[in-house]
Design an enzyme around this catalytic site. Structure first.
Site, mmCIF file in Angstrom:
data_model
loop_
_atom_site.group_PDB
_atom_site.id
_atom_site.type_symbol
_atom_site.label_atom_id
_atom_site.label_comp_id
_atom_site.label_asym_id
_atom_site.label_seq_id
_atom_site.Cartn_x
_atom_site.Cartn_y
_atom_site.Cartn_z
ATOM 1 N N HIS A 68 0.838 -1.200 0.000
ATOM 2 C CA HIS A 68 0.000 0.000 0.000
ATOM 3 C C HIS A 68 0.873 1.250 0.000
ATOM 4 C CE1 HIS A 68 0.489 1.048 4.318
ATOM 5 N NE2 HIS A 68 0.462 -0.252 4.544
ATOM 6 N N ASP A 70 -0.284 4.387 0.926
ATOM 7 C CA ASP A 70 -0.744 5.426 1.840
ATOM 8 C C ASP A 70 -0.060 5.312 3.197
ATOM 9 O OD1 ASP A 70 -2.235 3.000 2.249
ATOM 10 O OD2 ASP A 70 -3.618 4.114 3.532
ATOM 11 N N ASP A 94 6.320 1.199 7.257
ATOM 12 C CA ASP A 94 4.998 0.684 6.871
ATOM 13 C C ASP A 94 4.357 1.605 5.844
ATOM 14 O OD1 ASP A 94 2.590 -0.636 6.753
ATOM 15 O OD2 ASP A 94 1.934 -0.053 8.764
ATOM 16 N N GLU A 124 -5.094 1.796 2.732
ATOM 17 C CA GLU A 124 -4.991 0.621 3.600
ATOM 18 C C GLU A 124 -5.106 0.981 5.069
ATOM 19 O OE1 GLU A 124 -2.907 -2.408 6.129
ATOM 20 O OE2 GLU A 124 -2.437 -0.306 5.854
ATOM 21 N N GLU A 125 -4.691 2.196 5.420
ATOM 22 C CA GLU A 125 -4.591 2.581 6.829
ATOM 23 C C GLU A 125 -5.915 3.054 7.428
ATOM 24 O OE1 GLU A 125 -2.100 2.025 8.615
ATOM 25 O OE2 GLU A 125 -0.277 2.039 7.398
ATOM 26 N N GLU A 153 4.244 -6.044 4.045
ATOM 27 C CA GLU A 153 4.161 -5.547 5.420
ATOM 28 C C GLU A 153 5.507 -5.723 6.112
ATOM 29 O OE1 GLU A 153 1.943 -4.055 7.266
ATOM 30 O OE2 GLU A 153 0.116 -4.159 6.058
#
Length: 309
Positions: A68, A70, A94, A124-125, A153
């Protein structure tokens, strides 16, 4: 502009310095798309602020590598900086460092052993309804076709297989409202909720082995809500419980288990996400573990988007 010929550390810094808080990823998505479209060995697609780039070599197997783009909100931690030999900045771990690895692979390995799909997705967050990988799975599932998937991740450099599921339930103790000056005329729901806490204190989490990896479950109270006023006996108390369960259970299995554990109480499911089995016995996955992880892997104890794969 992103220079895909740069080393991964420099590329990570460039990604961090391009702000991409959830819901505002457009600038970074544009930069990634522009960089990837300059690579002739990749077919590039875009959906919103999610970018998918694929090789088309006709290999027997396809590996999907997803990350991801974001981040959580910025708190004075952009632009990036180096201190003590480490790179700091919002999203460094992350997972913009993982995205940098994806981009470097996409640019520098034009003929991988397996066909490769690189997925760069948004949101994603934040809440699951806006998750870019979820959106891709619904709108363009064929873009995610593959035999083996790696989600970038952060893991401390260790391969982690699958992930645990998560479920939140409200366990509700009911009582009878009364004035506190005549408390014996009521039934205190907060006192009744003490039995819920007793169950949790006495609970022994499972540690099942799933496909050779040891998972560790957890069952914990995360919120307690009850009370009407300072002189009123409450007629309801809600204990919110979070259950992290191993991938040998389904969401329905998890719900059934919690209803059994809290038998006698009103149990209401408020949120749930399924687990993912490790799948490391797949030939492509086993090859990956041997090559990258020296034959070692451990269980992913949290929940991640790998479950969407």
């Amino acid at each position: 502009m992103l220079d895909l010929s740069a080393d991964v550390r420099t590329l990570t810094a460039a990604l961090v310095d391009t702000e991409s808080v959830s819901g505002d990823e457009r600038a970074l998505a544009d930069a990634i798309e522009h960089a990837l479209r300059g690579l002739p060995h990749l077919a590039v697609e875009r959906d919103g602020d999610a970018i998918v780039a694929r090789t088309g070599l006709g290999r027997a197997r396809r590996v999907v590598i997803a990350g991801h783009i974001d981040t959580v909100p910025i708190v004075g931690n952009v632009p990036s900086y180096v201190a003590g030999g480490r790179l700091y900045g919002c999203g460094t771990s992350d997972m913009k460092s993982g995205v940098a690895v994806q981009l470097k692979l996409a640019a520098s390995v034009p003929e991988p052993v397996h066909d490769a799909t690189y997925v760069f997705y948004d949101c994603e967050e934040i809440e699951a309804e806006r998750n870019g990988l979820r959106r891709l799975a619904n709108t363009h599932p064929e873009w995610l076709d593959g035999d083996f998937a790696v989600l970038m991740e952060p893991t401390g450099g260790v391969i982690e297989g699958g992930c645990q599921g998560t479920m939140r339930v409200d366990v509700i103790a009911h009582g009878k409202r009364a004035h506190s000056a005549r408390s014996w005329m009521g039934e205190n729901a907060i006192h009744g909720a003490g039995r819920v806490l007793d169950v949790l204190r006495d609970y022994t989490p499972r540690e099942p082995e799933v496909e050779g990896l040891r998972f560790h479950e957890g069952l914990n109270a995360v919120f307690v809500s009850g009370g009407v006023a300072g002189n009123v006996i409450p007629d309801e108390c809600v204990v919110t419980v979070n259950y992290r369960f191993a991938p040998d259970l389904t969401v329905q299995d998890a719900e059934d288990h919690l209803r059994e554990v809290f038998s006698g109480f009103d149990v209401r499911v408020t949120d749930a996400a399924p687990p993912a089995r490790p799948g490391l016995d797949d030939p492509a996955a086993a090859e990956f573990v041997r090559t990258v992880g020296a034959g070692r892997a451990r269980a992913k104890l949290g929940w991640t988007d790998v479950a969407r794969m």
